[in-house]
Design an enzyme around this catalytic site. Structure first.
Site, PDB file in Angstrom:
ATOM      1  N   HIS A 256      -0.537   7.937  -8.270  1.00  0.00           N
ATOM      2  CA  HIS A 256      -1.275   7.775  -9.123  1.00  0.00           C
ATOM      3  C   HIS A 256      -1.183   8.948 -10.216  1.00  0.00           C
ATOM      4  O   HIS A 256      -1.020   9.139 -11.404  1.00  0.00           O
ATOM      5  CB  HIS A 256      -2.965   8.093  -8.803  1.00  0.00           C
ATOM      6  CG  HIS A 256      -3.179   6.965  -8.109  1.00  0.00           C
ATOM      7  ND1 HIS A 256      -3.224   7.130  -6.518  1.00  0.00           N
ATOM      8  CD2 HIS A 256      -3.550   5.828  -8.335  1.00  0.00           C
ATOM      9  CE1 HIS A 256      -3.932   5.925  -5.896  1.00  0.00           C
ATOM     10  NE2 HIS A 256      -4.049   4.982  -7.183  1.00  0.00           N
TER      11      HIS A 256
ATOM     12  N   MET B 111      -8.486   3.010  -8.603  1.00  0.00           N
ATOM     13  CA  MET B 111      -9.494   2.860  -7.625  1.00  0.00           C
ATOM     14  C   MET B 111      -9.835   4.178  -6.925  1.00  0.00           C
ATOM     15  O   MET B 111     -10.341   4.060  -5.771  1.00  0.00           O
ATOM     16  CB  MET B 111      -9.058   1.519  -6.804  1.00  0.00           C
ATOM     17  CG  MET B 111      -9.122   0.278  -7.287  1.00  0.00           C
ATOM     18  SD  MET B 111      -9.465  -1.080  -6.567  1.00  0.00           S
ATOM     19  CE  MET B 111      -8.414  -1.143  -5.062  1.00  0.00           C
TER      20      MET B 111
ATOM     21  N   GLU C 191       0.198  10.894  -4.874  1.00  0.00           N
ATOM     22  CA  GLU C 191       1.101  11.573  -5.840  1.00  0.00           C
ATOM     23  C   GLU C 191       1.554  10.301  -6.806  1.00  0.00           C
ATOM     24  O   GLU C 191       2.010  10.401  -7.897  1.00  0.00           O
ATOM     25  CB  GLU C 191       2.454  11.907  -4.954  1.00  0.00           C
ATOM     26  CG  GLU C 191       3.441  12.586  -5.753  1.00  0.00           C
ATOM     27  CD  GLU C 191       3.128  13.595  -6.372  1.00  0.00           C
ATOM     28  OE1 GLU C 191       2.373  14.569  -5.840  1.00  0.00           O
ATOM     29  OE2 GLU C 191       3.749  14.071  -7.531  1.00  0.00           O
TER      30      GLU C 191
HETATM   31  O1  PAF Z   1      -4.005  -0.816  -9.008  1.00  0.00           O
HETATM   32  C1  PAF Z   1      -5.140  -0.709  -8.786  1.00  0.00           C
HETATM   33  O2  PAF Z   1      -5.576   0.427  -8.404  1.00  0.00           O
HETATM   34  C2  PAF Z   1      -6.132  -1.743  -9.353  1.00  0.00           C
HETATM   35  O3  PAF Z   1      -5.838  -2.931  -9.100  1.00  0.00           O
HETATM   36  C3  PAF Z   1      -6.764  -1.667 -10.599  1.00  0.00           C
HETATM   37  C4  PAF Z   1      -5.393  -1.861 -11.506  1.00  0.00           C
HETATM   38  C5  PAF Z   1      -7.122  -0.098 -10.868  1.00  0.00           C
HETATM   39  C6  PAF Z   1      -7.725  -2.670 -11.118  1.00  0.00           C
HETATM   40  O4  PAF Z   1      -8.998  -2.262 -10.222  1.00  0.00           O
END
Ligand code: PAF
Length: 279
Positions: free
Chosen positions: A34, A27, A32
């Protein structure tokens, strides 16, 4: 790096991307944690697609959809530096066009913990994740252990609907003092930030007691609750000791088990977990 905003373009692109293809759903407002997902995806696959989409259907009416932190320019720089090939960043209208009326409801595992406190949250997560899997068709998809219930829900979804992607679970990335990285940590005041590592201290204590031979879930819950309740800035919501796949609460820790908790620190509601009993 190619930035794509429409479903049609993404479907056209995916046909040209060398396989295996890894998907990192996010989102945005990347940290870090991600970046670790992106690194794992880059290491394992010939192509990497990352999605950036603040998904409105997983936020409740009183939650922070409008104010959820966003920084597309920086996110794109970060993903480029991690060697991501394609960023899929659709608009809300692109993902949920007028007339949209199909939602994915994963039963049971969504009805406890975060699901019980955030009605509709996992319906929104399962729906958007199912859409992303259908649009991108990844061979592997990468999720952080930090959102432990989300992992259990996505695994169930993939299995039940034969979505044909391998769900790769990446360990939680922590600050040096143990606080799990989260985009919502920006809501913590300096004082709350100093108090928040109590969550990981409590989870670590549970793990240590388990390793020392304690198997009573109730005694483990009480130990963690005692530590968190002793922190004046923390307002404990729940501590769960549950089967890691079904999330059914346990009396005895005799299988892979997720120890998870949620607590409020002022405006921030933080969640964290550790998995024990994996053999
Ligand atoms: O974990 C997240 O950032 C969100 O729940 C996801 C998996 C991208 C779904 O919107």
């Amino acid at each position: 790096m190619n930035v794509i905003t429409t479903v049609a373009e993404m479907i056209a692109q995916r046909e040209h991307l060398p396989r295996p293809l890894g998907l990192v759903p996010t989102m945005g407002y990347l940290h870090e944690g991600h970046m670790t997902l992106a690194r794992w995806a880059r290491r394992d696959n010939r192509s990497v697609v990352a999605s950036i989409f603040v998904n409105p259907t997983q936020f409740g009416p009183s939650e922070d959809f409008a104010s959820y932190p966003r920084d597309m320019e920086r996110d794109l720089q970060v993903l480029q530096a991690e060697g991501v090939d394609v960023v899929f960043a659709p608009t809300v209208e692109e993902m949920y066009p007028q007339g949209f009326s199909t939602y994915v409801n994963v039963e049971r595992v969504t009805e406890v913990l975060e699901g019980a406190r955030r009605p509709g949250h996992f319906r929104g997560v399962a729906t958007v994740v199912a859409k992303l899997f259908t649009i991108v068709r990844p061979d592997r998809s990468y999720f952080g252990q930090k959102d432990g219930q989300q992992v259990a829900v996505v695994k169930r979804l993939v299995q039940d609907l034969n979505l044909g992607t391998e769900v790769v679970v990446v360990p939680t990335v922590r600050e040096p003092d143990g606080l799990a990285l989260s985009s919502r940590n920006v809501y913590l005041t300096p004082q709350e930030r100093r108090a928040a590592p109590v969550l990981y201290r409590a989870l670590s204590r549970v793990r240590d007691l388990y390793l020392a031979g304690e198997r009573s879930a109730e005694r483990l819950r009480q130990e963690a609750a005692g530590m968190i309740n002793a922190e004046p800035l923390a307002k404990l919501d729940y501590i769960s000791i549950a089967d890691a796949a079904t999330l059914e609460e346990l009396a005895v820790v005799d299988r892979p088990t997720m120890v998870s908790l949620a607590a409020r620190f002022g405006r921030a509601r933080l969640i964290d977990n550790v998995v024990i009993g994996q053999g």
